[in-house]
Motif scaffolding. Sequence first.
Motif, PDB file in Angstrom:
ATOM      1  N   ARG A   1      -4.133   6.825  -3.771  1.00  0.00           N
ATOM      2  CA  ARG A   1      -5.269   7.513  -3.158  1.00  0.00           C
ATOM      3  C   ARG A   1      -5.607   8.839  -3.834  1.00  0.00           C
ATOM      4  O   ARG A   1      -6.773   9.266  -3.791  1.00  0.00           O
ATOM      5  CB  ARG A   1      -4.996   7.736  -1.669  1.00  0.00           C
ATOM      6  CG  ARG A   1      -3.837   8.688  -1.378  1.00  0.00           C
ATOM      7  CD  ARG A   1      -3.428   8.626   0.084  1.00  0.00           C
ATOM      8  NE  ARG A   1      -2.349   9.556   0.395  1.00  0.00           N
ATOM      9  CZ  ARG A   1      -1.064   9.347   0.120  1.00  0.00           C
ATOM     10  NH1 ARG A   1      -0.703   8.231  -0.522  1.00  0.00           N
ATOM     11  NH2 ARG A   1      -0.140  10.226   0.462  1.00  0.00           N
TER      12      ARG A   1
ATOM     13  N   HIS B   1      -6.677  -2.087  -8.754  1.00  0.00           N
ATOM     14  CA  HIS B   1      -5.708  -2.329  -7.673  1.00  0.00           C
ATOM     15  C   HIS B   1      -4.318  -2.307  -8.303  1.00  0.00           C
ATOM     16  O   HIS B   1      -3.937  -3.246  -9.017  1.00  0.00           O
ATOM     17  CB  HIS B   1      -5.952  -3.690  -7.023  1.00  0.00           C
ATOM     18  CG  HIS B   1      -7.215  -3.787  -6.229  1.00  0.00           C
ATOM     19  ND1 HIS B   1      -8.470  -3.799  -6.804  1.00  0.00           N
ATOM     20  CD2 HIS B   1      -7.414  -3.881  -4.885  1.00  0.00           C
ATOM     21  CE1 HIS B   1      -9.391  -3.905  -5.865  1.00  0.00           C
ATOM     22  NE2 HIS B   1      -8.780  -3.952  -4.688  1.00  0.00           N
TER      23      HIS B   1
ATOM     24  N   THR C   1      -9.516  10.114  -8.703  1.00  0.00           N
ATOM     25  CA  THR C   1     -10.415  10.198  -7.553  1.00  0.00           C
ATOM     26  C   THR C   1     -11.870  10.473  -7.936  1.00  0.00           C
ATOM     27  O   THR C   1     -12.780  10.031  -7.231  1.00  0.00           O
ATOM     28  CB  THR C   1      -9.935  11.293  -6.586  1.00  0.00           C
ATOM     29  OG1 THR C   1      -9.771  12.518  -7.319  1.00  0.00           O
ATOM     30  CG2 THR C   1      -8.612  10.915  -5.949  1.00  0.00           C
TER      31      THR C   1
ATOM     32  N   LYS D   1       0.832  -1.209   0.000  1.00  0.00           N
ATOM     33  CA  LYS D   1       0.000   0.000   0.000  1.00  0.00           C
ATOM     34  C   LYS D   1       0.868   1.262   0.000  1.00  0.00           C
ATOM     35  O   LYS D   1       0.532   2.255  -0.651  1.00  0.00           O
ATOM     36  CB  LYS D   1      -0.918   0.021   1.223  1.00  0.00           C
ATOM     37  CG  LYS D   1      -2.047  -0.992   1.205  1.00  0.00           C
ATOM     38  CD  LYS D   1      -3.166  -0.625   0.231  1.00  0.00           C
ATOM     39  CE  LYS D   1      -4.349  -1.570   0.383  1.00  0.00           C
ATOM     40  NZ  LYS D   1      -5.423  -1.289  -0.593  1.00  0.00           N
ATOM     41  N   TRP D   2       1.996   1.222   0.724  1.00  0.00           N
ATOM     42  CA  TRP D   2       2.781   2.440   0.928  1.00  0.00           C
ATOM     43  C   TRP D   2       4.199   2.341   0.385  1.00  0.00           C
ATOM     44  O   TRP D   2       5.041   3.193   0.692  1.00  0.00           O
ATOM     45  CB  TRP D   2       2.798   2.802   2.422  1.00  0.00           C
ATOM     46  CG  TRP D   2       1.410   2.969   2.948  1.00  0.00           C
ATOM     47  CD1 TRP D   2       0.707   2.109   3.738  1.00  0.00           C
ATOM     48  CD2 TRP D   2       0.513   4.061   2.672  1.00  0.00           C
ATOM     49  NE1 TRP D   2      -0.554   2.578   3.984  1.00  0.00           N
ATOM     50  CE2 TRP D   2      -0.701   3.788   3.345  1.00  0.00           C
ATOM     51  CE3 TRP D   2       0.638   5.242   1.934  1.00  0.00           C
ATOM     52  CZ2 TRP D   2      -1.798   4.652   3.283  1.00  0.00           C
ATOM     53  CZ3 TRP D   2      -0.459   6.093   1.882  1.00  0.00           C
ATOM     54  CH2 TRP D   2      -1.648   5.803   2.554  1.00  0.00           C
TER      55      TRP D   2
ATOM     56  N   PRO E   1      -2.686  -0.993  -3.662  1.00  0.00           N
ATOM     57  CA  PRO E   1      -3.394   0.291  -3.569  1.00  0.00           C
ATOM     58  C   PRO E   1      -4.598   0.336  -4.512  1.00  0.00           C
ATOM     59  O   PRO E   1      -4.527  -0.133  -5.655  1.00  0.00           O
ATOM     60  CB  PRO E   1      -2.329   1.308  -3.983  1.00  0.00           C
ATOM     61  CG  PRO E   1      -1.019   0.645  -3.672  1.00  0.00           C
ATOM     62  CD  PRO E   1      -1.240  -0.813  -3.955  1.00  0.00           C
TER      63      PRO E   1
ATOM     64  N   VAL F   1      -8.593   5.640  -3.759  1.00  0.00           N
ATOM     65  CA  VAL F   1      -9.088   5.263  -2.434  1.00  0.00           C
ATOM     66  C   VAL F   1      -7.995   5.258  -1.375  1.00  0.00           C
ATOM     67  O   VAL F   1      -8.120   5.906  -0.332  1.00  0.00           O
ATOM     68  CB  VAL F   1      -9.779   3.884  -2.475  1.00  0.00           C
ATOM     69  CG1 VAL F   1     -10.207   3.443  -1.072  1.00  0.00           C
ATOM     70  CG2 VAL F   1     -10.981   3.918  -3.406  1.00  0.00           C
ATOM     71  N   ASP F   2      -6.914   4.516  -1.605  1.00  0.00           N
ATOM     72  CA  ASP F   2      -5.928   4.384  -0.525  1.00  0.00           C
ATOM     73  C   ASP F   2      -4.518   4.180  -1.063  1.00  0.00           C
ATOM     74  O   ASP F   2      -4.290   4.078  -2.279  1.00  0.00           O
ATOM     75  CB  ASP F   2      -6.316   3.256   0.443  1.00  0.00           C
ATOM     76  CG  ASP F   2      -6.273   1.863  -0.197  1.00  0.00           C
ATOM     77  OD1 ASP F   2      -5.790   1.727  -1.335  1.00  0.00           O
ATOM     78  OD2 ASP F   2      -6.727   0.901   0.456  1.00  0.00           O
ATOM     79  N   GLY F   3      -3.561   4.113  -0.122  1.00  0.00           N
ATOM     80  CA  GLY F   3      -2.172   3.862  -0.475  1.00  0.00           C
ATOM     81  C   GLY F   3      -1.616   4.893  -1.432  1.00  0.00           C
ATOM     82  O   GLY F   3      -2.020   6.056  -1.453  1.00  0.00           O
TER      83      GLY F   3
END
Length: 362
Positions: free
Chosen positions: A294, A307, A298, A199-200, A285, A289-291
């Motif tokens: 994000r 993903h 959007t 994710k990061w 990610p 949404v995230d990671g």
Amino acid sequence: DPQFRSQDMWSLVHRLEDLGIKRITGDIILDDGHFIPPAIDPGDFDNRPDRTYNALPGALLLDNRAVRISISATDQNQRPVVRAWPPNPNLDIRPKLTVSNQRCQWANRNPEIRITNPTEAHSRIEIIGDFSTQCRPNTIYRVAGDPADAFFYTFAELFSRTGGVIDGHWRGGTVSEQAVKIISHQSRTLSQYLWLMNKWSNNLMARQILLTLAAELHGAPATEDSARMVVNQWLQRRGLIWPGFYIDNGSGLSRDARITPQQLGTLLVETFNGPYMAELLSTLPIAGVDGTMRNRLTDEPVRGHAHIKTGTLRDVRAGAGYILTRSGQRYAVVMLHNETNVQMGGGTRVQDAVLRWLYENG
């Protein structure tokens, strides 16, 4: 544990307190022999050895090898308050900040962090600039000092808070096979760490996990060579013989790693059809949404449907993962983009356009 934290150390110290251990009469032996990390300079990649993404792996690391620098200011203070953790007395922390009451902006919330000799035990950290009382407290992470010092002094500080006393210091060595095990620490599950890693884009965690695989399957001490052997053997057992493929250190922080889009796409399809598809998919990610995805796509229909694990270096922008299209089809997607300054935004725009098109037309 690829992410042993101060909170975990605090838990171990409390367990020692529960056992009634209040005094350590000798030295504490720190045994990091589970890995043999590469003998390289962490600044070799981009001349920034103090950045957390350049942190080198080790079997006995605390808090991702990072020093947490916390800065805050209030109207009552003559100067900003600066604190650092771990509580390592060998780090020379020198705040050189002034207080202002101007509107909070990037320039007066993010002072310069200047580190002298970051790879040495006795590093100097200077915090230079202006900090506004209108800014929320800020936390900055850098790599400095000896990781063994960080480990020991954190333990000593937390142990002292429970009334504990250590008569000695720390020394490196190998724990005797006759030593009595009093307590042990269990890491979280691999899937939880893969979530954090993907994710990061946690480079250090990727390197730690790769070396751990080698130690588990080929025995300690693990090296990058034995880790590469584990990966290559896993691919060969699945009939994936890839000329030119080369995994360097397990993270994307390499100019020597090599994989083609077709190879990576094949791996994504193999994994999707395997027993751990759900675990892998949940770590990537999600667009918008995230990671690391994000802030991309959007407000678009593709949001939430892709993903994608991202990657960025100077002159490199990459993304790979899965997309569920408007028609209900799922595709493996690989985008490896090498071009001068492609990381400055052009690569992101091109790859977002690919995802938009595939969502609508796939």
